[in-house]
Write an enzyme that holds these catalytic residues in place. Structure first.
Site, short mmCIF file in Angstrom:
data_model
loop_
_atom_site.label_atom_id
_atom_site.label_comp_id
_atom_site.label_asym_id
_atom_site.label_seq_id
_atom_site.Cartn_x
_atom_site.Cartn_y
_atom_site.Cartn_z
N ARG A 46 -5.26 2.76 -1.07
CA ARG A 46 -5.76 1.59 -1.78
C ARG A 46 -5.64 1.85 -3.28
O ARG A 46 -6.58 2.22 -3.97
CB ARG A 46 -7.21 1.32 -1.40
CG ARG A 46 -7.80 0.06 -1.99
CD ARG A 46 -7.40 -1.19 -1.26
NE ARG A 46 -7.87 -1.19 0.13
CZ ARG A 46 -7.69 -2.19 0.98
NH1 ARG A 46 -7.06 -3.28 0.58
NH2 ARG A 46 -8.11 -2.10 2.23
N ARG A 87 4.46 1.34 4.45
CA ARG A 87 3.51 1.85 3.45
C ARG A 87 2.80 3.13 3.88
O ARG A 87 2.21 3.81 3.04
CB ARG A 87 2.48 0.77 3.09
CG ARG A 87 1.54 0.40 4.21
CD ARG A 87 0.53 -0.62 3.72
NE ARG A 87 -0.38 -1.03 4.80
CZ ARG A 87 -1.59 -1.51 4.60
NH1 ARG A 87 -2.05 -1.63 3.38
NH2 ARG A 87 -2.34 -1.87 5.62
N HIS A 107 2.73 -5.00 -3.40
CA HIS A 107 1.33 -5.46 -3.33
C HIS A 107 0.53 -4.84 -4.48
O HIS A 107 -0.34 -3.99 -4.27
CB HIS A 107 0.77 -5.03 -1.98
CG HIS A 107 -0.53 -5.63 -1.57
ND1 HIS A 107 -1.64 -5.63 -2.37
CD2 HIS A 107 -0.90 -6.25 -0.42
CE1 HIS A 107 -2.65 -6.21 -1.73
NE2 HIS A 107 -2.22 -6.59 -0.54
N ASP A 137 -7.16 -15.74 -2.08
CA ASP A 137 -6.04 -15.21 -1.30
C ASP A 137 -5.01 -16.33 -1.23
O ASP A 137 -5.02 -17.15 -0.33
CB ASP A 137 -6.50 -14.78 0.09
CG ASP A 137 -5.45 -13.93 0.81
OD1 ASP A 137 -4.33 -13.79 0.27
OD2 ASP A 137 -5.76 -13.43 1.92
N GLU A 158 1.15 -9.99 -6.64
CA GLU A 158 2.19 -9.37 -5.83
C GLU A 158 3.48 -10.17 -5.86
O GLU A 158 3.46 -11.39 -5.76
CB GLU A 158 1.72 -9.26 -4.37
CG GLU A 158 0.30 -8.76 -4.21
CD GLU A 158 -0.25 -8.97 -2.82
OE1 GLU A 158 0.55 -8.91 -1.86
OE2 GLU A 158 -1.46 -9.19 -2.68
#
Length: 281
Positions: free
Chosen positions: A54, A80, A151, A194, A252
């Site tokens: 993160r 990732r 991201h 979002d 992003e």
């Protein structure tokens, strides 16, 4: 207990400081020389093999979020958390720029949800500007489709005080409400966000708390995704510190939903994210 990640590759030059991990080919820190960090690193970050990090710029590939078909796990794809191979590192002494090239292929990592032969390369150039490019090549005999995102977690003074300029008139899908909308004016934040914008930018993030502007430019992107979980949802996420939600926003570069990329055999596509920092002097 998960095994710890190997130490990252560290950048410390006349132009900038930063670091990048081989897992996920993930840039986790970057700042121009003398500036405060531009990328957010969670206070509860997990640096363990096979666990998402993160921080910085996770690579979402070959699908985004939950994917477009049921049961596509893990979220945001397998790239990732996969160990990428560092194939090149170079430094320009005159400019202070350092470039890393990482590679991942279908011989290294695959999934029942994406069994196709592929090669992906992540090129990360650390300097006064940070430039990250993700190139996907179809190495197999049949076309395939991918979703992808860089991201990026941007560090901010307080998400409730920032404003994002450059999205006026852009259509977007609001994932919080499940509705299609059009944005007007400056984007400010007052709750969970979002949003998948049908825009490639550029955008400018004004941050009065840190007295600076962050400029995001993209290439090869059909979408900008903007995300912040706000306080209640952030408390449900183990690797976001209790008070961290106010200290970041994700902007992003992406190709998702109807902008998923289809590649013919032998074809390549590159998604690029450029981040610059300007002070409010």
């Amino acid at each position: 207990m998960d095994a710890a990640l190997p130490p990252p590759h560290v950048v410390d030059t006349s132009a900038c400081t930063g670091e990048i991990h081989d897992q996920g080919a993930q840039v986790t820190r970057w700042a121009p020389r003398g500036a405060a960090p531009a990328l957010y690193v969670s206070s509860a970050v997990r640096l363990a093999q096979g666990r998402s990090i993160r921080a910085g710029i996770p690579v979402c590939w070959p699908w985004f979020g939950a994917g477009q078909r049921p049961g596509m796990e893990p979220a945001h794809g397998f790239a990732r958390t996969a160990p990428w191979t560092l194939v090149d590192r170079s430094e320009d002494a005159a400019t202070g720029e350092v470039t890393f090239v990482h590679r991942l292929t279908s011989d290294d990592a695959t999934s029942p949800h994406f069994p196709q032969p592929y090669a992906v390369e992540l090129r990360s150039r650390f300097g006064a500007t940070l430039v990250v490019s993700l190139t996907t090549t179809n190495t197999g005999p049949a076309p395939f489709e991918i979703e992808e995102a860089l991201h990026t977690y941007l560090a901010v003074g307080d998400v409730r005080e920032i404003a994002v300029e450059g999205l006026d008139g852009a259509a977007y899908f609001d994932k919080v409400t499940g509705t299609e909308k059009v944005h007007h004016g400056i984007l400010e934040f007052a709750g969970e966000t979002d949003s998948v914008f049908r825009s490639s930018g550029p955008v400018m993030l004004h941050d009065p708390g840190l007295e600076r502007r962050l400029i995001v430019r993209t290439e090869g992107a059909g979408n900008l995704v903007i995300w912040n979980p706000w306080d209640a949802k952030a408390r449900e996420v183990a690797d976001i510190g209790d008070d961290d939600w106010s200290q970041f926003v994700c902007i992003e570069a992406a190709n998702v939903f109807e902008n998923a990329v289809t590649l013919a055999p032998g074809e390549s596509h590159t998604l690029t994210y450029r981040l610059e920092l300007e002070s409010d002097d």
